[in-house]
Design an enzyme around this catalytic site. Structure first.
Site, mmCIF file in Angstrom:
data_model
loop_
_atom_site.group_PDB
_atom_site.id
_atom_site.type_symbol
_atom_site.label_atom_id
_atom_site.label_comp_id
_atom_site.label_asym_id
_atom_site.label_seq_id
_atom_site.Cartn_x
_atom_site.Cartn_y
_atom_site.Cartn_z
ATOM 1 N N GLU A 146 -99.881 14.428 117.764
ATOM 2 C CA GLU A 146 -100.219 15.493 118.706
ATOM 3 C C GLU A 146 -101.595 16.098 118.410
ATOM 4 O OE1 GLU A 146 -96.370 17.489 118.067
ATOM 5 O OE2 GLU A 146 -96.265 17.629 120.246
ATOM 6 N N GLU A 168 -89.711 12.803 116.860
ATOM 7 C CA GLU A 168 -88.887 14.021 116.851
ATOM 8 C C GLU A 168 -87.516 13.803 117.487
ATOM 9 O OE1 GLU A 168 -92.085 13.942 117.475
ATOM 10 O OE2 GLU A 168 -93.098 15.645 116.545
#
Lengths: 560, 492
Positions: A146, A168
């Protein structure tokens, strides 16, 4: 209660290059290299080790400092390479043990700050002529990828094993909460079925597939890696509009005085009323007229009022947000001469092409955006002696409600000048919100005639009656009603569910179009925050809590 | 203030009191002179109130009326009697004495100091309660507007007007609270109190019973007995409020309300006395031909007024009532004399309701049933009056008796709504109800028959034939005292 680190100290946002624990900044002319090398034992809070270049809030506070300093202190830097200092691992993302041991409030605030920093990196690329390039010298997992997504370009080393991934969902039972899901489809335009594959495959994809799908821009063998990255950095630098010969403005430490219930800076003061769970924030107009020209502005540097007041507001917002969870209502006031504020407002517009003024403008914009996404009730109080004009009017427009005194406080100062507000051209686009609209446009969303009427009044002082008529304030009351009404409103606000208020305010503040930013702070964050409190993530058998125990999460299999 | 030579000065006050300042445009004991905000609000509202009074207040033109005016709020000596032109009545703002040590006596704030300001958290609830209470006060004046034209005596006419001016003052009391504590919203609500009118199709009064027509004096007496008594009980709960200004306002209003109860109790009693007299004299229950109101018709009026007044207490089970209690906004009747924890979280009580065509009892949480708690107190109080009236029948040697109907009779609100229950408590189907409704509730013919008896009697000391004279006059004056001086046009 002040939310603190487990040592009991409030979180501090004062960072400086000589104190970085986790980053190294290398400057080489027009190219800066930001090197992540996390100090495993340097966590902000005890209880976890920052292994594999994983990060916590402390790591991110330093990153934020770097982004800011590159923009203000280094006009010569035209592209920024972000890379890692570990072998084979660029960054493993947010530290899972840290997340697992953190309170819900801490996780939410952590994600908000990291998101703001990622947005700031994009803002530097778009508006500062500093193009960020992610040079992934190893695997970028989760929050690591990210970070890369916030950069303009992503280059991944092609070593047969390094990947980009968002593990995740499969590993932790939560979302990549720092814009990952949003940027994959919205920024990098990865097809949704591929995005789905990507976000459920914990090991991620190596370079070739990642390039094909658009997850990264290029993958390069180790031998050519530095050269390719440098080539990209040079190309980006060549396109930058930053000045060749300019002196930066050093972001000297903020002068701040604090005691238990107040935080004060030269232009901003905050007084906390703990019983009322409220803070009264007053922003002071400058005493002096603006300096003559761009050179004089630069000479003032951090003391140039618009920059000084922005830094102070930014620091205050961060401190209140992180350390004062019980203070649910922020009451915003201004004090000083509107004429002087407007003179600065005009100067910021006139000198907008100057690199430093440009930085100040965008920093003020980002600080207002921080206010927009703060989960606190914002109430602007407009009284005699206030100066809600031009850029400072943005504070009132950012507020959930505006209370304006009509006339003066007869019993206090009958000879005072009644308050006026001034809408300036800057309110009509200089400081857009995350939705891409100005706060003025947002206020009049769907009411083009109302907006047009206000546009016809630009630059004119509007008294309470006019401000009310034009729809610029919530209520205008005279002194007979004002104080009591305000007291009751603030008490009433404090009695409502903090959660419902956060949700309600976030919904009302962002009208109109969706952008990557509104999706991140709305859709992504709201879902993430819901998932965070679900037992599937944070229950004793949840994936987040079980991570690293050798057991996987034990899920409640009902779809909700 | 002038002293009427015939009545003398008011008795010297003996209890603690704060004197009412009559030198002000608006008499008050709230230090109005020093409160700019309140002054402006009330002085703006006063002309609107007077307009309303002239338009919708008593229709019968009078020169002056022997009225009681409050002069101080202490235990004794708070009233002064004098002949006053009604439009010059000194409506004002009177609160009971402040007890600086007063605490909240119930709910989650129990033991904390009473609130001297509206807490923001409870503003909406308090505003609503005050508006509802305030709405009833002018409503009854409107309902009783034309009764003066059929007054059975000058004595009764004076009592009607006394009730009317005091309802007007109660409106002032609520408006004071709205103006003093609720800012602009309060002022808007205060104006609305004058804009809604009883029975107005477009802007009716909030509560149903206050839109019913007051057709005749028997209904007026029933109204003051049953419906004003509901007001007394509502005030009694607000008197316990943690919001001290509301508590003190209501405490003083209760003193005035006692007079209305007196008018109702004695009015029905005197009607019953006259009915009993005629029944004995003529040996029949059908005394209509002899100018009396038959006992059966009195019972029907009672049935009606009692049942619509029970509806005013709201649903037996009410989340609002529980919330009001817990938050300290509204207490129970005689809260401080209750022997319990005043929090009620674990308490329960019995509640009757209709289930499968039968009236059954179930246990419910006390906090959810506080409307019922208050209604029970009210019902017990109502029974006292009925006993008094029956005493008059017994004294006359008659076997007939008046009774309160079953709590489920003719109900439109709460657990009995949608069911038919006879006065004896029998659950009926629609057909059975239709067949007997006319025996239990006043029919159009009954009302017409009563209305036909309502001829004015304006001669001092004389009474219409359907009602007995009172034992004594007002303020120790004789019954034949000139309580009201009618205007010339009133006499025509």
């Amino acid at each position: 209660m002040t939310l603190t680190t487990t040592e009991g100290a409030a979180v501090d946002f004062d960072a400086a290059p000589d104190r970085y624990k986790h980053w190294r900044l290398d400057l080489d002319g027009e190219i800066a290299t930001v090197n992540l090398l996390v100090d495993e034992a340097g966590g902000l809070v005890p209880g976890y080790q920052l292994k594999m270049n994983s990060y916590d809030l402390g790591v991110d506070i330093e990153l934020y400092d770097i982004v800011q300093r590159l923009r203000f202190e280094h006009p010569e830097v035209r592209s920024v390479v972000m890379t890692g200092g570990l072998e084979r691992m660029f960054c493993a993302g947010a530290n899972i043990r840290m997340l697992a041991q953190s309170s819900h409030a801490w996780k939410v605030n952590f994600c908000k700050f990291t998101n703001e920093t990622r947005n700031g990196i994009e803002d530097a690329t778009q508006n500062s002529g500093q193009t960020w390039i992610a040079a992934l010298n190893g695997t970028a997992a989760g929050g690591g990828y990210e970070l890369a997504l916030a950069c303009d370009q992503i280059v991944l080393v092609d070593d047969g094993s390094s990947t980009v991934s968002l593990p995740e969902v499969p590993l932790l039972g939560v979302l990549p909460g720092t814009g990952g899901l949003t940027r994959v489809v919205d920024k990098r335009h990865v097809r949704k079925d591929r995005a789905d594959l990507f976000a459920t495959k914990s090991e991620g994809y190596r370079g070739a597939t990642a390039v094909e799908w658009g997850l990264i821009d290029e993958t390069v063998p180790r031998a050519r890696f530095d050269e390719v990255v440098r080539g990209r950095a040079q190309a980006a630098a060549a396109n930058s509009r930053r000045p060749r010969q300019a002196t930066g403005v050093v972001l000297t430490p903020l002068a701040r005085t604090e005691d238990r219930d107040s935080i004060s800076y030269s232009h901003v003061t905050a007084r906390i009323d703990r019983d009322a769970r409220r803070v009264d924030i007053t922003v002071q107009a400058p005493a002096e007229r603006p300096p003559a020209d761009a050179a004089a502005v630069l000479a003032l540097g951090v003391d140039y009022w618009p920059l000084a007041v922005t830094r102070q507001l930014d620091d205050l917002i961060l401190r209140l947000r992180t350390n004062e969870h019980l203070i649910g209502t922020w009451v915003l006031r201004t004090a000083g001469d509107s004429g002087t504020v407007l003179a600065y407002d005009e100067q910021l517009a006139e000198l907008a092409d100057d690199w430093f003024v440009n930085e100040v403008r965008h920093y003020f914009k980002r600080t207002l955006k921080r206010l927009d996404v703060s989960s606190r009730s914002l109430i602007a109080v407009i009284e005699p002696g206030s100066c809600f004009a031009g850029l400072l009017l943005e504070l009132a427009l950012a507020a959930d409600r505006q209370y304006m005194l009509a006339g003066v406080y007869e019993d206090v100062d009958p000879d005072a000048e009644p308050a006026t507000i001034v809408v300036a051209a800057s309110n009509d686009g200089a400081y857009p919100m995350g939705n891409g609209l100005s706060r003025l446009e947002s206020r009049f969303w769907g009411h083009g005639d109302g907006l047009a009427a206000v546009r016809a009044e630009l630059g004119k002082p509007l008294d309470a009656e006019a401000a009310d008529r034009f729809g610029l304030v919530t209520v205008a009351l005279d002194d007979i009603d004002f104080a009591d009404e305000l007291r009751i409103v603030l008490e009433e606000r404090a009695s409502l569910s903090p959660d419902a208020l956060t949700g309600m305010e976030a919904n009302h503040r962002f009208v109109g179009p969706e952008t990557i930013e509104t999706k991140i702070f709305g859709r992504l964050t709201a879902w993430q925050n819901w998932i965070f409190i679900r037992p599937n993530a944070s229950g004793p058998d949840g994936a987040l809590r079980r991570f690293g125990t050798g057991q996987r999460g034990d899920y409640d299999l009902n779809r909700v | 203030m002038s002293i009427d030579p015939r009545t003398g000065p008011a008795p010297a006050p003996t209890g603690p009191l704060s004197t009412i300042d009559y030198s002000e445009r608006i008499p008050n004991n709230v230090n109005l002179a020093e409160d700019r905000r309140l002054q402006r609000a009330l002085e703006g509202w006063q002309p609107k109130f007077l307009d309303w009074w002239k338009t919708l207040g008593p229709a019968l033109p009078t020169k002056d009326v022997y009225l009681r005016t409050a002069i101080a709020v202490g235990r004794d000596g708070w009233a002064h009697f004098d002949h006053v032109p009604m439009e010059e009545y000194r409506w004002g703002i009177f609160l009971a004495e402040r007890d600086p040590d007063r605490v909240v006596n119930f709910g989650k704030h129990k033991g904390a100091p009473a609130w001297q300001e509206v807490p923001g958290e409870h503003r909406a609830d308090l505003l609503r309660l005050i508006v509802i209470q305030g709405d009833t006060e002018p409503a009854s004046v409107e309902q009783q507007r034309i009764l003066g034209e059929t007054a059975p005596s000058i004595y009764d006419l004076r009592n009607l007007f006394q009730v009317n001016v005091e309802e007007g003052r109660h409106l002032w009391a609520m408006v004071y609270l709205l103006h003093a504590y609720f800012g602009r919203e309060g002022r808007e609500e205060a104006e609305q109190l004058l804009k809604r009118n009883s029975g107005d199709v477009d802007a009716p009064r909030i509560l149903g019973a206050f839109n019913e027509e007051t057709t005749d004096w028997l209904q007026f007496f029933m109204f003051t007995y049953f419906t004003d008594r509901d007001g007394k009980y509502q005030l009694g709960t607000l008197k316990e409020s943690a919001f001290d200004p509301l508590a003190r306002t209501c405490e003083f209003m209760l003193k005035e309300e006692a007079h209305h109860m007196f008018v109702g109790t004695t009015g029905v009693q005197r009607t019953v006395e006259r009915t009993a007299e005629l029944m004995k004299e003529h040996g029949t229950a059908d005394i209509l031909p002899y100018g009396g109101i038959p006992l059966a018709v009195i019972q029907k009026y009672l049935n009606f007024q009692y049942s619509v007044s029970l509806d005013l207490f709201g649903s037996e089970q009410s989340t609002n009532a529980g919330n009001y209690y817990t938050s300290g906004v509204k207490g129970r009747w005689q809260e401080t004399r209750r022997k319990d924890d005043h929090v009620l979280l674990d308490d329960t009580r019995e509640m009757r309701l209709v289930e499968d065509g039968r009236i059954v009892t179930k246990t419910v949480p006390m906090l959810s049933a506080l409307n019922l708690d208050l209604r029970d107190e009210y019902v017990a109080d109502c029974a006292n009056g009925v006993r008094r009236w029956n005493q008059a029948l017994e004294d006359a040697g008659l076997d007939e008796r008046l009774t309160l109907p079953h709590e489920g009779f003719n109900r439109k609100v709460g657990v009995y709504a949608g069911h038919h229950v006879s006065p004896d408590g029998e659950v009926l189907d629609e057909a059975a109800w239709q067949a007997s409704e006319g025996e239990w509730l006043p029919t159009a013919e009954d009302r017409q028959a009563v209305a036909a008896l309502m001829v004015p009697e304006y001669e001092y000391g004389k009474f219409a034939g359907w009602i007995a004279p009172p034992q004594t006059g007002i303020n120790d004056q004789p019954v034949e005292f000139d309580y009201v001086h009618l205007a010339e046009e009133g006499l025509v």
